[in-house]
Write a protein that holds these residues in place. Structure first.
Motif, PDB file in Angstrom:
ATOM      1  N   LEU A 113       0.871  -1.165   0.000  1.00 57.79           N
ATOM      2  CA  LEU A 113       0.000   0.000   0.000  1.00 57.79           C
ATOM      3  C   LEU A 113       0.911   1.217   0.000  1.00 57.79           C
ATOM      4  O   LEU A 113       1.837   1.306   0.815  1.00 57.79           O
ATOM      5  CB  LEU A 113      -0.899   0.016   1.232  1.00 57.79           C
ATOM      6  N   VAL A 114       0.667   2.132  -0.919  1.00 62.68           N
ATOM      7  CA  VAL A 114       1.510   3.310  -1.078  1.00 62.68           C
ATOM      8  C   VAL A 114       0.665   4.538  -0.756  1.00 62.68           C
ATOM      9  O   VAL A 114      -0.284   4.836  -1.489  1.00 62.68           O
ATOM     10  CB  VAL A 114       2.074   3.401  -2.512  1.00 62.68           C
ATOM     11  N   PHE A 115       1.000   5.215   0.325  1.00 64.36           N
ATOM     12  CA  PHE A 115       0.231   6.368   0.764  1.00 64.36           C
ATOM     13  C   PHE A 115       0.791   7.626   0.113  1.00 64.36           C
ATOM     14  O   PHE A 115       1.925   8.020   0.355  1.00 64.36           O
ATOM     15  CB  PHE A 115       0.255   6.476   2.286  1.00 64.36           C
ATOM     16  N   ASN A 116      -0.034   8.246  -0.725  1.00 71.74           N
ATOM     17  CA  ASN A 116       0.357   9.452  -1.450  1.00 71.74           C
ATOM     18  C   ASN A 116       0.068  10.654  -0.558  1.00 71.74           C
ATOM     19  O   ASN A 116      -0.958  11.305  -0.683  1.00 71.74           O
ATOM     20  CB  ASN A 116      -0.414   9.529  -2.775  1.00 71.74           C
ATOM     21  N   GLY A 117       0.977  10.893   0.387  1.00 68.23           N
ATOM     22  CA  GLY A 117       0.861  12.043   1.274  1.00 68.23           C
ATOM     23  C   GLY A 117       0.471  11.682   2.696  1.00 68.23           C
ATOM     24  O   GLY A 117       0.049  10.565   3.002  1.00 68.23           O
ATOM     25  N   THR A 118       0.571  12.672   3.551  1.00 66.79           N
ATOM     26  CA  THR A 118       0.344  12.520   4.988  1.00 66.79           C
ATOM     27  C   THR A 118      -1.106  12.201   5.319  1.00 66.79           C
ATOM     28  O   THR A 118      -1.382  11.349   6.159  1.00 66.79           O
ATOM     29  CB  THR A 118       0.780  13.803   5.715  1.00 66.79           C
ATOM     30  N   LYS A 119      -2.045  12.880   4.681  1.00 64.77           N
ATOM     31  CA  LYS A 119      -3.464  12.684   5.008  1.00 64.77           C
ATOM     32  C   LYS A 119      -3.898  11.253   4.706  1.00 64.77           C
ATOM     33  O   LYS A 119      -4.598  10.633   5.502  1.00 64.77           O
ATOM     34  CB  LYS A 119      -4.330  13.681   4.239  1.00 64.77           C
ATOM     35  N   SER A 120      -3.499  10.726   3.576  1.00 64.55           N
ATOM     36  CA  SER A 120      -3.824   9.351   3.215  1.00 64.55           C
ATOM     37  C   SER A 120      -3.331   8.389   4.306  1.00 64.55           C
ATOM     38  O   SER A 120      -4.063   7.510   4.751  1.00 64.55           O
ATOM     39  CB  SER A 120      -3.180   9.017   1.866  1.00 64.55           C
ATOM     40  N   HIS A 121      -2.099   8.579   4.725  1.00 60.12           N
ATOM     41  CA  HIS A 121      -1.512   7.719   5.748  1.00 60.12           C
ATOM     42  C   HIS A 121      -2.245   7.875   7.081  1.00 60.12           C
ATOM     43  O   HIS A 121      -2.512   6.884   7.777  1.00 60.12           O
ATOM     44  CB  HIS A 121      -0.020   8.034   5.896  1.00 60.12           C
ATOM     45  N   SER A 122      -2.588   9.093   7.460  1.00 56.50           N
ATOM     46  CA  SER A 122      -3.268   9.305   8.746  1.00 56.50           C
ATOM     47  C   SER A 122      -4.663   8.684   8.750  1.00 56.50           C
ATOM     48  O   SER A 122      -5.102   8.152   9.774  1.00 56.50           O
ATOM     49  CB  SER A 122      -3.321  10.791   9.113  1.00 56.50           C
ATOM     50  N   ILE A 123      -5.356   8.701   7.614  1.00 61.29           N
ATOM     51  CA  ILE A 123      -6.671   8.049   7.527  1.00 61.29           C
ATOM     52  C   ILE A 123      -6.500   6.537   7.690  1.00 61.29           C
ATOM     53  O   ILE A 123      -7.280   5.878   8.382  1.00 61.29           O
ATOM     54  CB  ILE A 123      -7.375   8.386   6.194  1.00 61.29           C
ATOM     55  N   TYR A 124      -5.462   5.980   7.064  1.00 60.28           N
ATOM     56  CA  TYR A 124      -5.165   4.549   7.220  1.00 60.28           C
ATOM     57  C   TYR A 124      -4.955   4.214   8.709  1.00 60.28           C
ATOM     58  O   TYR A 124      -5.542   3.262   9.227  1.00 60.28           O
ATOM     59  CB  TYR A 124      -3.931   4.156   6.418  1.00 60.28           C
ATOM     60  N   LEU A 125      -4.106   4.990   9.363  1.00 54.50           N
ATOM     61  CA  LEU A 125      -3.808   4.713  10.771  1.00 54.50           C
ATOM     62  C   LEU A 125      -5.060   4.813  11.637  1.00 54.50           C
ATOM     63  O   LEU A 125      -5.276   3.989  12.530  1.00 54.50           O
ATOM     64  CB  LEU A 125      -2.738   5.671  11.286  1.00 54.50           C
ATOM     65  N   HIS A 127      -8.277   4.367  10.807  1.00 61.62           N
ATOM     66  CA  HIS A 127      -9.344   3.407  10.554  1.00 61.62           C
ATOM     67  C   HIS A 127      -8.900   1.955  10.361  1.00 61.62           C
ATOM     68  O   HIS A 127      -9.709   1.048  10.560  1.00 61.62           O
ATOM     69  CB  HIS A 127     -10.144   3.835   9.318  1.00 61.62           C
ATOM     70  N   PHE A 128      -7.653   1.740   9.929  1.00 60.75           N
ATOM     71  CA  PHE A 128      -7.284   0.387   9.501  1.00 60.75           C
ATOM     72  C   PHE A 128      -5.996  -0.171  10.102  1.00 60.75           C
ATOM     73  O   PHE A 128      -5.657  -1.320   9.818  1.00 60.75           O
ATOM     74  CB  PHE A 128      -7.182   0.336   7.971  1.00 60.75           C
ATOM     75  N   LYS A 129      -5.295   0.586  10.910  1.00 59.46           N
ATOM     76  CA  LYS A 129      -4.049   0.075  11.508  1.00 59.46           C
ATOM     77  C   LYS A 129      -4.338  -1.224  12.262  1.00 59.46           C
ATOM     78  O   LYS A 129      -5.259  -1.300  13.065  1.00 59.46           O
ATOM     79  CB  LYS A 129      -3.462   1.113  12.462  1.00 59.46           C
ATOM     80  N   GLY A 130      -3.560  -2.253  11.943  1.00 58.28           N
ATOM     81  CA  GLY A 130      -3.709  -3.540  12.609  1.00 58.28           C
ATOM     82  C   GLY A 130      -4.828  -4.416  12.061  1.00 58.28           C
ATOM     83  O   GLY A 130      -5.085  -5.500  12.589  1.00 58.28           O
ATOM     84  N   HIS A 131      -5.487  -3.986  10.987  1.00 60.58           N
ATOM     85  CA  HIS A 131      -6.564  -4.806  10.416  1.00 60.58           C
ATOM     86  C   HIS A 131      -5.969  -6.093   9.858  1.00 60.58           C
ATOM     87  O   HIS A 131      -5.015  -6.063   9.098  1.00 60.58           O
ATOM     88  CB  HIS A 131      -7.291  -4.025   9.317  1.00 60.58           C
TER      89      HIS A 131
END
Length: 176
Positions: A113-125, A127-131
């Motif tokens: 998964l390639v996060f294009n920028g900080t906001k994308s990564h923060s949304i991942y963390l 809602h989905f971190k550890g899924h």
């Protein structure tokens, strides 16, 4: 002052066999108007993907989409809907995430998964971190391909230095 309208992301752009999923936050105004990923000519994403194989970007969107699929790249956004005036991530409110685990489950060939920028990564963390469905995928946080300069990322070359980390996950004609 009019109430900001709710905006919606596009369906995922991914083919069977994709190895990488580039995840933006939410398409900008130009992309939403054109109904195309990375439609702003000043955005660096298409130039970066092509530069990784030493090519210049194809002219049409359809050719660019075919090229991305041919090297194993899928695209989507972390946010399915939000309220956002303009195109800046800092103005995003009421973000609802897309079903990332569902998409990943449907594409078992994905490796990163390639996060294009900080906001994308923060949304991942958030809602989905550890899924469990996402376990085993490499997570690559990349600088945004947005045309908005930052102190560290001003040019295509600045961004390309970081985005070259994507190359081992891609399939180029010489690799086949």
């Amino acid at each position: 002052m009019p109430e900001p309208i709710k905006v919606y992301s596009f369906p995922p752009l991914i083919e069977p066999g994709a190895t990488v999923l580039v995840l933006g936050s939410m398409p900008g105004v130009k992309s939403l108007q054109a109904q195309r990923y990375y439609a702003n000519d000043r955005n660096f994403l298409w130039r970066i993907l092509y530069a990784l194989s030493g090519r210049e970007p194809d002219e049409t969107y359809e050719e660019r989409v075919r090229y991305a699929a041919s090297i194993g790249v899928g695209m989507w956004d972390m946010i399915g809907s939000c309220v956002r005036p303009g195109s800046l991530d800092m103005n995003i409110r009421d973000a609802e995430p897309n079903d990332l685990p569902g998409l990943v489950a449907a594409h078992p060939t994905l490796r990163a998964l390639v996060f294009n920028g900080t906001k994308s990564h923060s949304i991942y963390l958030k809602h989905f971190k550890g899924h469990p469905t996402l376990a085993g995928l490499d997570l690559l946080r990349m600088p945004s391909t947005s045309p908005v300069p930052t102190p560290a990322m001003r040019t295509l070359e600045d961004r390309l230095r970081e985005w070259t980390r994507l190359r081992p996950y891609l399939r180029f004609p010489s690799d086949r």
